[in-house]
Design a protein around this motif. Sequence first.
Motif, PDB file in Angstrom:
ATOM      1  N   GLU A  49       5.018   1.703  10.335  1.00 39.02           N
ATOM      2  CA  GLU A  49       5.063   0.966   9.066  1.00 39.02           C
ATOM      3  C   GLU A  49       4.257  -0.332   9.120  1.00 39.02           C
ATOM      4  OE1 GLU A  49       8.870   0.357   7.275  1.00 39.02           O
ATOM      5  OE2 GLU A  49       9.564   2.298   7.933  1.00 39.02           O
ATOM      6  N   ALA A  52       0.647  -0.233   7.600  1.00 46.66           N
ATOM      7  CA  ALA A  52       0.516  -0.293   6.140  1.00 46.66           C
ATOM      8  C   ALA A  52       0.478  -1.748   5.683  1.00 46.66           C
ATOM      9  CB  ALA A  52       1.666   0.451   5.472  1.00 46.66           C
ATOM     10  N   THR A  53       1.331  -2.574   6.250  1.00 38.93           N
ATOM     11  CA  THR A  53       1.323  -3.988   5.855  1.00 38.93           C
ATOM     12  C   THR A  53       0.070  -4.681   6.365  1.00 38.93           C
ATOM     13  OG1 THR A  53       2.639  -4.573   7.788  1.00 38.93           O
ATOM     14  CG2 THR A  53       3.835  -4.165   5.748  1.00 38.93           C
ATOM     15  N   GLU A  54      -0.399  -4.277   7.547  1.00 40.26           N
ATOM     16  CA  GLU A  54      -1.633  -4.864   8.068  1.00 40.26           C
ATOM     17  C   GLU A  54      -2.811  -4.493   7.182  1.00 40.26           C
ATOM     18  OE1 GLU A  54      -2.021  -3.589  12.079  1.00 40.26           O
ATOM     19  OE2 GLU A  54      -0.434  -4.896  12.809  1.00 40.26           O
ATOM     20  N   ASN A  55      -2.852  -3.231   6.706  1.00 37.16           N
ATOM     21  CA  ASN A  55      -3.929  -2.814   5.804  1.00 37.16           C
ATOM     22  C   ASN A  55      -3.894  -3.613   4.505  1.00 37.16           C
ATOM     23  OD1 ASN A  55      -4.864  -0.928   7.609  1.00 37.16           O
ATOM     24  ND2 ASN A  55      -3.719   0.769   6.694  1.00 37.16           N
ATOM     25  N   MET A  56      -2.699  -3.834   4.009  1.00 37.46           N
ATOM     26  CA  MET A  56      -2.565  -4.573   2.762  1.00 37.46           C
ATOM     27  C   MET A  56      -2.999  -6.027   2.955  1.00 37.46           C
ATOM     28  SD  MET A  56       0.767  -5.002   0.265  1.00 37.46           S
ATOM     29  CE  MET A  56       1.491  -3.594   1.001  1.00 37.46           C
ATOM     30  N   MET A  57      -2.609  -6.644   4.056  1.00 39.13           N
ATOM     31  CA  MET A  57      -3.000  -8.027   4.317  1.00 39.13           C
ATOM     32  C   MET A  57      -4.517  -8.126   4.518  1.00 39.13           C
ATOM     33  SD  MET A  57      -0.364  -9.851   4.060  1.00 39.13           S
ATOM     34  CE  MET A  57      -0.776 -11.395   4.816  1.00 39.13           C
ATOM     35  N   SER A  59      -6.765  -6.185   3.082  1.00 42.53           N
ATOM     36  CA  SER A  59      -7.425  -6.026   1.787  1.00 42.53           C
ATOM     37  C   SER A  59      -7.283  -7.286   0.940  1.00 42.53           C
ATOM     38  CB  SER A  59      -6.861  -4.816   1.042  1.00 42.53           C
ATOM     39  OG  SER A  59      -5.501  -5.051   0.718  1.00 42.53           O
ATOM     40  N   ILE A  60      -6.242  -8.057   1.175  1.00 43.67           N
ATOM     41  CA  ILE A  60      -6.071  -9.306   0.424  1.00 43.67           C
ATOM     42  C   ILE A  60      -7.108 -10.333   0.866  1.00 43.67           C
ATOM     43  CG2 ILE A  60      -4.538 -11.302   0.148  1.00 43.67           C
ATOM     44  CD1 ILE A  60      -2.200  -9.366   0.154  1.00 43.67           C
TER      45      ILE A  60
END
Length: 183
Positions: A49, A52-57, A59-60
């Motif tokens: 999991e 997923a948060t690393e990918n989101m961070m 992309s930000i």
Amino acid sequence: MSNMGARVARLVRNFNLENRVHRELSRQKPSAAPRHTAPGLTAPAAEPELSATENMMGSIHNKNDPLLKLLESVYVESKDPEAPKKTAVGKAAERRPLKFTLPSDPYGLLDLDDVPKGKLTIAEALKALSSHQQQPHTWTAETVAQEYELSEKDTRALLEFFMPFQVEIIPPKKEKAKQIEES
């Protein structure tokens, strides 16, 4: 008595508390439900999991070139609306010169040169009232209103209800007035 009941209730509530806590902590907790996958996408099989948060961070913090180009094309220009400027002509039209002042000026009105239209100073009000009281046929409400640039309605009300120089003399008591006898 109520104090005794509280003690008993506390003993029952705290009875074997430590064993009940250990029993609850040793139970196996239910696992979370699996996440729903969108149609057409495959669920990540072995990714944890955190990815997923690393990918989101990531992309930000990454730059998005199409959005930057759109942002560069925006130009905002703002101006405050201009307030209407008062001219000296408008100011003079709203005020009128003094008609009358007191010679010793006990009210501290020495620095006044003019007053707003529709207003009176104390000295002018006293002069207008005394003129009307002495010569009511020549100083009518209309002439006072024209002289001091007041509204006729207000001037009529002023002359009718405000009488500073009216003196009423009360006759002395009669000596033979009826008295209440004390018994």
